[in-house]
Motif scaffolding. Structure first.
Motif, PDB file in Angstrom:
ATOM      1  N   ILE A  18       1.067  -1.231  -0.042  1.00 47.69           N
ATOM      2  CA  ILE A  18       0.149  -0.012  -0.080  1.00 47.69           C
ATOM      3  C   ILE A  18       0.973   1.342  -0.169  1.00 47.69           C
ATOM      4  O   ILE A  18       1.486   1.633   1.253  1.00 47.69           O
ATOM      5  CB  ILE A  18      -0.791   0.107   1.421  1.00 47.69           C
ATOM      6  CG1 ILE A  18      -1.789  -1.035   1.202  1.00 47.69           C
ATOM      7  CG2 ILE A  18      -1.688   1.352   1.353  1.00 47.69           C
ATOM      8  CD1 ILE A  18      -1.593  -2.337   1.637  1.00 47.69           C
ATOM      9  N   GLY A  19       0.868   1.898  -1.144  1.00 46.41           N
ATOM     10  CA  GLY A  19       1.777   3.216  -1.252  1.00 46.41           C
ATOM     11  C   GLY A  19       2.984   2.554  -2.569  1.00 46.41           C
ATOM     12  O   GLY A  19       3.378   1.711  -2.241  1.00 46.41           O
ATOM     13  N   GLY A  20       3.404   3.581  -3.264  1.00 45.28           N
ATOM     14  CA  GLY A  20       4.032   3.460  -4.123  1.00 45.28           C
ATOM     15  C   GLY A  20       5.142   4.323  -4.412  1.00 45.28           C
ATOM     16  O   GLY A  20       5.762   4.791  -5.685  1.00 45.28           O
ATOM     17  N   GLY A  21       5.745   4.654  -3.424  1.00 45.30           N
ATOM     18  CA  GLY A  21       6.964   5.604  -3.304  1.00 45.30           C
ATOM     19  C   GLY A  21       8.123   4.973  -3.186  1.00 45.30           C
ATOM     20  O   GLY A  21       8.468   3.858  -3.230  1.00 45.30           O
ATOM     21  N   ALA A  22       9.302   5.840  -2.555  1.00 48.46           N
ATOM     22  CA  ALA A  22      10.537   5.314  -2.061  1.00 48.46           C
ATOM     23  C   ALA A  22      10.798   4.076  -1.554  1.00 48.46           C
ATOM     24  O   ALA A  22      11.343   3.134  -1.884  1.00 48.46           O
ATOM     25  CB  ALA A  22      11.552   6.306  -1.859  1.00 48.46           C
ATOM     26  N   ALA A  23       9.825   3.857  -0.389  1.00 48.38           N
ATOM     27  CA  ALA A  23       9.872   2.541   0.445  1.00 48.38           C
ATOM     28  C   ALA A  23       9.368   1.592  -0.372  1.00 48.38           C
ATOM     29  O   ALA A  23       9.805   0.305  -0.293  1.00 48.38           O
ATOM     30  CB  ALA A  23       8.930   2.888   1.505  1.00 48.38           C
ATOM     31  N   ALA A  24       8.270   1.417  -1.260  1.00 52.81           N
ATOM     32  CA  ALA A  24       7.885   0.271  -2.160  1.00 52.81           C
ATOM     33  C   ALA A  24       8.878   0.205  -3.288  1.00 52.81           C
ATOM     34  O   ALA A  24       9.108  -1.043  -3.455  1.00 52.81           O
ATOM     35  CB  ALA A  24       6.580   0.949  -2.889  1.00 52.81           C
ATOM     36  N   THR A  47      -2.195   8.165  -6.218  1.00 45.65           N
ATOM     37  CA  THR A  47      -1.703   9.481  -6.975  1.00 45.65           C
ATOM     38  C   THR A  47      -1.129   9.256  -8.235  1.00 45.65           C
ATOM     39  O   THR A  47      -0.431   7.973  -8.633  1.00 45.65           O
ATOM     40  CB  THR A  47      -0.750  10.367  -5.914  1.00 45.65           C
ATOM     41  OG1 THR A  47       0.444   9.506  -5.869  1.00 45.65           O
ATOM     42  CG2 THR A  47      -1.400  10.368  -4.619  1.00 45.65           C
ATOM     43  N   PRO A  48      -0.728  10.289  -9.077  1.00 44.99           N
ATOM     44  CA  PRO A  48      -0.059  10.145 -10.360  1.00 44.99           C
ATOM     45  C   PRO A  48       1.691   9.965  -9.962  1.00 44.99           C
ATOM     46  O   PRO A  48       2.396   9.932 -10.909  1.00 44.99           O
ATOM     47  CB  PRO A  48      -0.301  11.150 -10.982  1.00 44.99           C
ATOM     48  CG  PRO A  48      -0.875  12.273 -10.098  1.00 44.99           C
ATOM     49  CD  PRO A  48      -1.359  11.537  -8.990  1.00 44.99           C
ATOM     50  N   ASN A 136      -4.173   1.784  -9.715  1.00 44.07           N
ATOM     51  CA  ASN A 136      -4.170   3.200  -9.181  1.00 44.07           C
ATOM     52  C   ASN A 136      -5.336   3.271  -8.405  1.00 44.07           C
ATOM     53  O   ASN A 136      -6.453   3.830  -9.040  1.00 44.07           O
ATOM     54  CB  ASN A 136      -4.205   3.942 -10.685  1.00 44.07           C
ATOM     55  CG  ASN A 136      -4.487   5.372 -10.304  1.00 44.07           C
ATOM     56  OD1 ASN A 136      -5.071   6.288 -10.858  1.00 44.07           O
ATOM     57  ND2 ASN A 136      -3.411   5.834  -9.474  1.00 44.07           N
ATOM     58  N   ALA A 137      -5.418   3.139  -7.026  1.00 46.87           N
ATOM     59  CA  ALA A 137      -6.435   3.204  -6.183  1.00 46.87           C
ATOM     60  C   ALA A 137      -6.108   3.210  -5.004  1.00 46.87           C
ATOM     61  O   ALA A 137      -5.040   2.915  -4.576  1.00 46.87           O
ATOM     62  CB  ALA A 137      -7.542   2.051  -6.596  1.00 46.87           C
ATOM     63  N   ARG A 138      -6.994   4.079  -4.078  1.00 46.65           N
ATOM     64  CA  ARG A 138      -6.477   4.026  -2.698  1.00 46.65           C
ATOM     65  C   ARG A 138      -7.073   2.846  -1.839  1.00 46.65           C
ATOM     66  O   ARG A 138      -8.340   2.455  -1.843  1.00 46.65           O
ATOM     67  CB  ARG A 138      -7.073   5.475  -2.104  1.00 46.65           C
ATOM     68  CG  ARG A 138      -6.607   5.268  -0.386  1.00 46.65           C
ATOM     69  CD  ARG A 138      -7.196   6.887   0.105  1.00 46.65           C
ATOM     70  NE  ARG A 138      -6.352   8.160  -0.572  1.00 46.65           N
ATOM     71  CZ  ARG A 138      -6.895   8.916  -1.326  1.00 46.65           C
ATOM     72  NH1 ARG A 138      -8.303   8.830  -1.825  1.00 46.65           N
ATOM     73  NH2 ARG A 138      -6.125   9.656  -2.016  1.00 46.65           N
ATOM     74  N   VAL A 139      -6.245   2.031  -0.656  1.00 46.28           N
ATOM     75  CA  VAL A 139      -6.886   1.303  -0.107  1.00 46.28           C
ATOM     76  C   VAL A 139      -7.700   1.782   1.098  1.00 46.28           C
ATOM     77  O   VAL A 139      -6.878   2.572   1.847  1.00 46.28           O
ATOM     78  CB  VAL A 139      -5.814   0.149   0.458  1.00 46.28           C
ATOM     79  CG1 VAL A 139      -6.220  -1.094   1.235  1.00 46.28           C
ATOM     80  CG2 VAL A 139      -4.999  -0.404  -0.866  1.00 46.28           C
ATOM     81  N   THR A 140      -8.837   1.515   1.376  1.00 45.52           N
ATOM     82  CA  THR A 140      -9.553   2.028   2.455  1.00 45.52           C
ATOM     83  C   THR A 140      -9.958   1.284   3.431  1.00 45.52           C
ATOM     84  O   THR A 140     -10.433   1.553   4.461  1.00 45.52           O
ATOM     85  CB  THR A 140     -10.731   2.717   1.850  1.00 45.52           C
ATOM     86  OG1 THR A 140     -11.594   1.611   1.137  1.00 45.52           O
ATOM     87  CG2 THR A 140     -10.541   3.858   0.784  1.00 45.52           C
ATOM     88  N   GLY A 141      -9.861  -0.217   3.294  1.00 46.69           N
ATOM     89  CA  GLY A 141     -10.111  -1.055   4.373  1.00 46.69           C
ATOM     90  C   GLY A 141      -9.792  -2.404   4.192  1.00 46.69           C
ATOM     91  O   GLY A 141      -9.246  -2.966   3.186  1.00 46.69           O
TER      92      GLY A 141
END
Length: 494
Positions: A18-24, A47-48, A136-141
């Motif tokens: 969950i999340g696609g930045g530097a940690a991912a 996000t883009p 390309n979606a947010r995990v909400t639950g």
């Protein structure tokens, strides 16, 4: 005993990131180099800014990374991974910082490195038999009964293991200025937020850390001629990075720190630092004096620039240790020592872990000497005016035309885009907030814990983990932490 039907039947493990930045990116790269049975891997990023995150999106060329290449690798066992990728760029000479004698590139270039590394890792995983997807979606639950992630677009994705890699989120509006004409809450990308500010206007910048430095340097790069004021309680600037010299840690190493698990204390770390300095023939008292010196004037900044080539190696040594062994040491220190470091040494260690590069320091000094830039300590109030803003400090009340926020999110803050999911995990008892902030987790695996019991599914990597350093997470620190998380993700559960 298996934790869900798929593991009981020997099926491939399904992993959700969950999340696609530097940690991912660091986690993908580590997973791609493990000898593990292939399964499924899905990255969720709403996000883009896939792979780049907030800090490394396209921006002004003046917005630079704050460390030389050897400190920015996302591969823990290869500190020169990024430097190797960077070496063949045709424009590398344009970004040479003479103070460091190193290339200090725009952050967007480092974003390209993250994208390249993520694509290469995904290719290796697919060649090894993994199924790799990006949603390309947010995990909400999350549904415990059927082990399914729910997204804001109505998607349902079954997982066996999941990792929160959500970063530090976006800044908070500490003065309640959102919606006021001329206020910028999120400064990045500066290429977008600074272009609407007329060149002759007075710009007040909330903060005096690295983000505030970026804003001031960005304004100078766009030809801004009006006054610039950096506002903060202390008025302290970050220290200036010193020219790298070859240093090899012999005592304060990750392996030595790991060997002290269960026995590691702040006193033991000081002993290891003393040993490192003793081997270098350096004085410990001078080292302490150097790392505790702070300043808020042009003269102080001039002294910092003059010390870029200082023969004393203490600051360089500690900066190296923070980056290499710091993330591991922090996770293993007892809470009383972490509390002491947070309360008494936060500013010093934060500055040492991310000092400003000499090129930016020279720009700040030029702005200070010309009188265009000033440092304003003791700010107590900022209010919208008609027009502009009224600013109150301990000495006076004055006016600025524009206000740009440059205060980063607090350590361990839950990003807004992840708040629904984190709340669901807390309510479900799968996660627990640490008393000092962040989500409780096992020090070496990143598995979320509640009442001391590790969760079979959920992990955390990066700023949201209570075991992470309460300072800006550097890419190499994420790489170090990703090793334990990756191995936990693919390990069989009893």
């Amino acid at each position: 005993m298996a934790t869900n039907p798929s593991e009981a039947e020997g099926a491939a493990v399904e992993i959700g990131i969950i999340g696609g930045g530097a940690a991912a990116v660091a986690l993908l790269d580590t997973l791609s180099r493990l000898d593990a049975a292939p399964g499924g891997l899905t990255v969720f990023e709403a996000t883009p800014l896939l792979w780049r995150g907030r800090p490394y999106q396209p921006d002004l060329p003046a917005v630079r990374v704050n460390a030389p290449p050897e400190s920015m690798s996302v591969r823990a066992d290869d500190p020169r991974h990024y430097a190797g990728w960077l070496r063949d760029r045709a424009d590398l000479a344009e970004h040479h910082d003479p103070g460091l004698d190193q290339p200090i590139v725009p952050r967007a270039v480092f974003g390209e490195y993250l994208e390249h590394t993520a694509r290469a890792a995904s290719t290796r995983l697919r060649h090894a038999g993994w199924r790799v997807n990006v949603v390309n979606a947010r995990v909400t639950g999350y549904s415990r009964a059927d082990a399914v992630l729910h997204t804001d677009q109505g998607g349902r994705h079954r997982v066996d293991r999941a990792v929160l890699c959500v970063g530090g989120g976006y800044p908070a509006d500490h003065y309640g200025l959102s919606g006021a004409p001329g206020f910028v809450l999120e400064p990045y990308p500066l290429a977008r937020t600074l272009t609407d500010i007329p060149a002759d206007r007075h710009v007040a910048v909330i903060g005096s850390g690295l983000t505030a430095v970026d804003v001031a340097v960005g304004l100078a790069a766009t030809g801004h001629t009006g006054p610039i004021s950096l506002l903060s309680r202390s008025g302290m600037l970050p220290p200036v990075q010193q020219r790298p010299v070859p240093l090899q840690l012999r005592h304060l190493t990750r392996d030595r720190v790991l060997a002290l698990a269960g026995e590691l204390t702040l006193d033991r770390l000081v002993e290891l630092i003393r040993a490192e300095l003793r081997d270098l023939g350096q004085d410990f008292d001078s080292f302490v004096e150097e790392i505790t010196e702070t300043g808020h004037s042009a003269d102080w900044l001039r002294r910092q620039l003059a010390a870029v080539d200082s023969p004393h190696l203490g600051r360089r040594l500690l900066t190296l240790a923070i980056r290499v062994a710091g993330p591991t040491a922090w996770r293993l220190l007892p809470e009383r020592d972490r509390t002491l470091l947070r309360e008494s040494w936060f500013r010093a260690f934060s500055g040492l872990s991310s000092p400003m590069v000499p090129g930016n320091a020279r720009t700040l000094l030029r702005l200070l000497d010309s009188g265009q830039l000033r440092l304003v300590p003791g700010v107590t109030k900022i209010e919208p005016g008609q027009p502009g803003f009224h600013i109150t400090d301990t000495r006076s009340r004055w006016r600025a035309d524009h206000v740009v926020n440059a205060v980063n999110p607090a350590p361990f803050a839950t990003p807004q885009q992840a708040s629904a999911l984190v709340s669901a995990l807390l309510v479900d008892g799968r996660a627990e907030l640490d008393q000092a902030g962040g989500l409780c987790a096992e020090p070496l695996t990143g598995r979320l814990t509640s009442a001391g019991v590790p969760d079979p599914t959920w992990h955390v990597l990066g700023n949201l983990a209570a075991t992470s350093l309460p300072i800006a997470t550097n890419p190499f620190g994420l790489a170090v932490a990703s090793e334990g998380v990756a191995r936990s993700l693919v390990a069989p559960r009893d």
